[in-house]
Design a protein around this motif. Sequence first.
Motif, mmCIF file in Angstrom:
data_model
loop_
_atom_site.group_PDB
_atom_site.id
_atom_site.type_symbol
_atom_site.label_atom_id
_atom_site.label_comp_id
_atom_site.label_asym_id
_atom_site.label_seq_id
_atom_site.Cartn_x
_atom_site.Cartn_y
_atom_site.Cartn_z
ATOM 1 N N ASP A 1 -10.935 7.248 -14.293
ATOM 2 C CA ASP A 1 -10.835 6.743 -12.927
ATOM 3 C C ASP A 1 -11.987 5.813 -12.548
ATOM 4 O O ASP A 1 -11.881 5.049 -11.592
ATOM 5 N N ILE A 2 -13.075 5.894 -13.305
ATOM 6 C CA ILE A 2 -14.230 5.045 -13.015
ATOM 7 C C ILE A 2 -13.857 3.570 -13.194
ATOM 8 O O ILE A 2 -14.277 2.698 -12.424
ATOM 9 N N ASP A 3 -13.049 3.278 -14.225
ATOM 10 C CA ASP A 3 -12.651 1.898 -14.517
ATOM 11 C C ASP A 3 -11.200 1.626 -14.129
ATOM 12 O O ASP A 3 -10.600 0.655 -14.586
ATOM 13 N N TYR A 4 -10.647 2.466 -13.258
ATOM 14 C CA TYR A 4 -9.226 2.352 -12.922
ATOM 15 C C TYR A 4 -9.042 2.663 -11.452
ATOM 16 O O TYR A 4 -9.830 3.401 -10.866
ATOM 17 N N LYS A 5 -8.030 2.072 -10.864
ATOM 18 C CA LYS A 5 -7.738 2.368 -9.470
ATOM 19 C C LYS A 5 -7.158 3.776 -9.382
ATOM 20 O O LYS A 5 -5.977 3.972 -9.625
ATOM 21 N N TYR A 6 -8.006 4.730 -9.056
ATOM 22 C CA TYR A 6 -7.604 6.136 -9.116
ATOM 23 C C TYR A 6 -6.426 6.445 -8.206
ATOM 24 O O TYR A 6 -5.611 7.318 -8.500
ATOM 25 N N TYR A 7 -6.305 5.692 -7.094
ATOM 26 C CA TYR A 7 -5.196 5.954 -6.180
ATOM 27 C C TYR A 7 -3.864 5.546 -6.807
ATOM 28 O O TYR A 7 -2.830 6.129 -6.505
ATOM 29 N N ASP A 8 -3.899 4.552 -7.704
ATOM 30 C CA ASP A 8 -2.687 4.190 -8.437
ATOM 31 C C ASP A 8 -2.323 5.290 -9.436
ATOM 32 O O ASP A 8 -1.147 5.602 -9.624
ATOM 33 N N ARG A 9 -3.340 5.866 -10.096
ATOM 34 C CA ARG A 9 -3.080 6.943 -11.057
ATOM 35 C C ARG A 9 -2.474 8.144 -10.350
ATOM 36 O O ARG A 9 -1.555 8.787 -10.865
ATOM 37 N N ILE A 10 -2.998 8.462 -9.157
ATOM 38 C CA ILE A 10 -2.467 9.596 -8.398
ATOM 39 C C ILE A 10 -1.004 9.354 -8.055
ATOM 40 O O ILE A 10 -0.153 10.245 -8.221
ATOM 41 N N LEU A 11 -0.681 8.151 -7.584
ATOM 42 C CA LEU A 11 0.702 7.812 -7.245
ATOM 43 C C LEU A 11 1.598 7.884 -8.480
ATOM 44 O O LEU A 11 2.706 8.448 -8.436
ATOM 45 N N GLU A 12 1.137 7.328 -9.588
ATOM 46 C CA GLU A 12 1.916 7.341 -10.823
ATOM 47 C C GLU A 12 2.214 8.764 -11.271
ATOM 48 O O GLU A 12 3.308 9.065 -11.751
ATOM 49 N N ASN A 13 1.243 9.643 -11.075
ATOM 50 C CA ASN A 13 1.427 11.030 -11.469
ATOM 51 C C ASN A 13 2.486 11.723 -10.615
ATOM 52 O O ASN A 13 3.321 12.479 -11.118
ATOM 53 N N GLN A 14 2.481 11.430 -9.308
ATOM 54 C CA GLN A 14 3.472 12.044 -8.417
ATOM 55 C C GLN A 14 4.889 11.568 -8.770
ATOM 56 O O GLN A 14 5.837 12.353 -8.789
ATOM 57 N N VAL A 15 5.009 10.270 -9.029
ATOM 58 C CA VAL A 15 6.316 9.703 -9.397
ATOM 59 C C VAL A 15 6.801 10.321 -10.708
ATOM 60 O O VAL A 15 7.975 10.695 -10.851
#
Length: 272
Positions: free
Chosen positions: A82-96
């Motif tokens: 998440d340090i080098d990534y938009k963590y909020y996008d990862r969270i959304l991707e995980n929910q989907v």
Amino acid sequence: MGLAHQIQEKYHTLTKSEKRIADYLLAIKGQAVYRTMKDITEEVKVGDATLIRFCQKLGYSGFSDLKIAIAKKEFTSQYDEDIDYKYYDRILENQVKVLESTRKLLDSVTLLKAVEAISKANYIYIIGVGSSGLAAAALEQMLLRVGVHANQTSDPHFQAQALSLLGPKDLVICFSLSGRTKDIHDSLLIAKENQTPIIAITNFKSSPIAELGDIVLQTANEEFFDGGALAGKISQMYISETLVRGYEIKNQIKTVELREKVLRSIIDKILD
């Protein structure tokens, strides 16, 4: 240091039985955190003592300690990204991803049986503890909006008392992501004695709680280290929504009229 590296370092010191455990764990990788000692000893055909000795050779006190180490490693790796990534996008991707996975596990025949069970039940009790208790409370509210009166509790003592009074014409709906929550399992044993039908909403069909269920609806999120995360709740809410909507359709509920009635009952409580 990951589990694979630890096993490779110690592999030459392992006995033949311990090597079978090592090979099995390397094959299932991170899924090991969702296995019990019984799962592994039966699959690999070794005794509990052999599994414990194997864990100790890797530097752990026992199998639970090993599982926590695996989960911690995976959790840390995910959050380091998440340090080098938009963590909020990862969270959304995980929910989907969790929603899509839950949908793939949803069987229309099983869902219909669950809807029929809700439709026929004289009395419905919904149980869960921890974050699953929140899912139980949400389902109670969702059912009320379509005219179904159900009660929920996350208190194990009250669960035991309430379920002891149910019978074959009633219904228990339980939430447990792991399928191994002891308080829920203990409560379901009481319902089973009274021949009360059980709908189990859980990740694992082979879990002790699923085995007590007459109808099993699967969620798809796996939480070991990060218990209570959003993904698990979303998976449970998706199943709940399908149950409620299925009930509306089967029973030809006048959805608009009923929801209008509910809305009018609370609209005065909204500030202008």
